[in-house]
Design an enzyme around this catalytic site. Structure first.
Site, PDB file in Angstrom:
ATOM      1  N   PRO A 123      -2.143  -4.397   4.343  1.00  0.00           N
ATOM      2  CA  PRO A 123      -2.923  -5.499   3.766  1.00  0.00           C
ATOM      3  C   PRO A 123      -3.768  -5.130   2.540  1.00  0.00           C
ATOM      4  CG  PRO A 123      -4.032  -4.661   5.699  1.00  0.00           C
ATOM      5  CD  PRO A 123      -2.733  -3.901   5.595  1.00  0.00           C
ATOM      6  N   CYS A 124      -3.109  -4.809   1.452  1.00  0.00           N
ATOM      7  CA  CYS A 124      -3.857  -4.462   0.247  1.00  0.00           C
ATOM      8  C   CYS A 124      -4.619  -5.669  -0.312  1.00  0.00           C
ATOM      9  CB  CYS A 124      -2.952  -3.829  -0.797  1.00  0.00           C
ATOM     10  SG  CYS A 124      -1.564  -4.837  -1.266  1.00  0.00           S
TER      11      CYS A 124
END
Length: 159
Positions: A123-124
């Site tokens: 989940p950047c």
């Protein structure tokens, strides 16, 4: 091994999952206006599980993923990936905070996010600039996709 492409229709648009029988190699969120992907294939049990986990995320029933991802190219890349995956849903961290967790630099975190082959799963979108600046996002419609993902998680879209 043979690579199989599987499509998932999502609230963000089409998502392409590229896998073989053992691991996921890439997840791509199509940018608006992107041409349809020809012959997406029939999928594999692993691709079906990936689709199920992503659908559960969009339905608010899952905030973490348990999928065999192709390894990062370097040890440092794996450390950065672990630090990003460790950010809880609905929360954010700055590039500097993630860098400290991974014993790296903010620039390296930014590069890892820009090259992330597994958006949503790694989940950047939860990594922000100093002072909460939205920064950039390399998947889908860029910053608009990042904002959507953050709002989805913050508004109780998860669990």
């Amino acid at each position: 091994m043979t690579m199989i492409s599987t499509l998932l229709s999502s609230p963000l648009g089409m998502i392409l999952i590229e896998s073989d029988a053992r691991q996921i190699h890439r997840i791509s969120i199509a940018a608006p206006g992107m041409a349809a992907i020809p012959d997406p294939g029939t999928g594999t049990p692993l691709a079906a599980e990936t689709v199920a986990q992503l659908q559960a995320y969009f339905d608010g029933r899952r905030d973490r993923f348990d999928l065999p991802l192709a390894p990062a190219a370097t040890v440092r890349g794996e450390a950065l990936r672990r630090a990003i995956v460790g950010i809880p849903a609905g929360e954010t961290r700055s590039y500097g905070e993630v860098a400290r967790l991974a014993a790296s630099s903010p620039r390296a975190v930014g590069q890892a996010c820009a090259r992330n082959p597994f958006p949503i799963v790694v989940p950047c979108h939860r990594v922000l600039g100093t002072g909460g600046a939205i920064g950039h996002y390399s998947a889908g419609d860029g910053v608009a996709t990042k904002r959507w993902l953050l709002e989805h998680e913050r508004r109780g879209g998860l669990l």
